[in-house]
Design a protein around this motif. Structure first.
Motif, mmCIF file in Angstrom:
data_model
loop_
_atom_site.group_PDB
_atom_site.id
_atom_site.type_symbol
_atom_site.label_atom_id
_atom_site.label_comp_id
_atom_site.label_asym_id
_atom_site.label_seq_id
_atom_site.Cartn_x
_atom_site.Cartn_y
_atom_site.Cartn_z
ATOM 1 N N MET A 239 22.393 27.793 -15.922
ATOM 2 C CA MET A 239 21.350 28.595 -15.557
ATOM 3 C C MET A 239 21.433 29.740 -14.553
ATOM 4 O O MET A 239 21.473 29.617 -13.390
ATOM 5 C CB MET A 239 20.690 27.543 -14.472
ATOM 6 C CG MET A 239 20.080 26.072 -15.397
ATOM 7 S SD MET A 239 18.851 26.558 -16.633
ATOM 8 C CE MET A 239 17.505 27.290 -15.592
ATOM 9 N N SER B 210 12.927 20.480 -8.760
ATOM 10 C CA SER B 210 14.280 20.190 -9.535
ATOM 11 C C SER B 210 14.876 18.816 -9.285
ATOM 12 O O SER B 210 15.278 18.299 -10.096
ATOM 13 C CB SER B 210 15.201 21.427 -9.399
ATOM 14 O OG SER B 210 15.574 21.432 -7.997
ATOM 15 N N TRP C 45 23.303 23.138 -12.745
ATOM 16 C CA TRP C 45 22.253 22.901 -11.855
ATOM 17 C C TRP C 45 22.423 22.370 -10.502
ATOM 18 O O TRP C 45 22.078 22.960 -9.560
ATOM 19 C CB TRP C 45 20.975 22.288 -12.639
ATOM 20 C CG TRP C 45 19.872 22.567 -11.580
ATOM 21 C CD1 TRP C 45 19.015 21.619 -10.878
ATOM 22 C CD2 TRP C 45 19.001 23.793 -11.609
ATOM 23 N NE1 TRP C 45 18.081 22.221 -10.332
ATOM 24 C CE2 TRP C 45 17.865 23.514 -10.728
ATOM 25 C CE3 TRP C 45 18.976 24.695 -12.406
ATOM 26 C CZ2 TRP C 45 16.783 24.430 -10.566
ATOM 27 C CZ3 TRP C 45 18.056 25.799 -12.206
ATOM 28 C CH2 TRP C 45 16.933 25.604 -11.269
#
Length: 257
Positions: free
Chosen positions: A41, A92, A231
């Motif tokens: 990401m 998230s 992440w």
């Protein structure tokens, strides 16, 4: 007013300097990815760094030229950026989760099962339509190229502990519970007594370099595990950045008043 202008100028310079390593980290992640198919990401880092850079330039323009509208715009955009980071961390935390620590196989080598991950991750990253594009990318860029250097099974195990990703572990070999015998590189054969399991992943394995275990659930699980791991690092960075920007916002607001 002179003191306030100086404080705002220093804060803007600080946030400007802060945006540069974030942008650099985003570019490095993009360049050093094992392949263009890796679920790294880097885009959030580039977006955050670019936003912070623009905000800082607006603030510097207001502080240097003593244009109050730019100073208020700096404060407003900084507030929006803080809210955006807070929302990103909250969302998230709910959606991007799962995987656990994986299943230990082959002396510390880990495999990841697809059901361990959240439904949102499975739907948006490894659903049938999306996964077909991922597999095409993996095949095109030879995602299992590293393993072609292995000569023995021990090479495979030893190399994995320090080099291979969870995605390569799930996609470039059959699942360990199937009982395939290692022959060479990405070639595994069914033993004389047959496979230890007849589940879908065991049947999906192929020695064809364009197939391997790309359609196995362990491959999808390894892909998601690789994404979640990356992440988590970005989340840690965003949390630290959120705390810093919060204090910068308070100081800037006091100075502007």
């Amino acid at each position: 007013m002179g003191v306030s202008t100086c404080v705002l100028g220093c804060l803007n310079t600080f946030t400007l300097c802060l945006s540069l390593p974030i942008l650099l980290a985003g570019f490095l992640l993009r360049i050093t990815a094992n392949s263009p198919c890796d679920p790294i990401m880097y885009k959030p880092l580039l977006a955050i760094g670019l936003s912070l850079l623009i905000v800082s330039l607006i603030g510097l323009l207001g502080a240097c030229c003593r244009v109050s509208i730019f100073q208020w715009l700096y404060l407003f955009t900084l507030f929006i950026l803080i809210i955006g980071l807070l929302a990103l961390l909250s969302v998230s935390g709910v959606l991007i989760k799962g995987g656990g620590k994986g299943n230990d196989v082959m002396g510390g080598v880990k495999e990841y099962e697809l059901p361990m991950f959240s439904n949102w991750l499975k739907k948006n990253f490894v659903s049938d339509d999306h996964w077909e594009d991922v597999v095409n990318c993996l095949v095109h860029h030879d995602a299992c190229g590293k393993i072609s250097t292995f000569r023995t099974l021990m090479d495979f195990v030893t190399y994995k502990k320090s080099k291979l990703t969870s995605m390569e572990m799930g996609c470039c070999k059959p699942p360990v519970h199937c009982g395939y015998e290692y022959k060479s590189n990405t070639r595994w054969e069914v033993p004389e007594q047959g496979l230890a399991s007849q589940d879908a992943d065991c049947k999906a394995w192929s020695n064809d370099p364009d197939k391997l275990c790309y359609n196995c659930e362990t491959c999808k699980g390894g892909y998601l595990a690789f994404f979640v791991k990356g992440w988590k690092k970005i989340t840690a960075l965003n949390t630290a950045l959120l705390v810093i920007l919060f204090f910068v916002f308070i100081i800037a607001a006091c100075a502007l008043r």
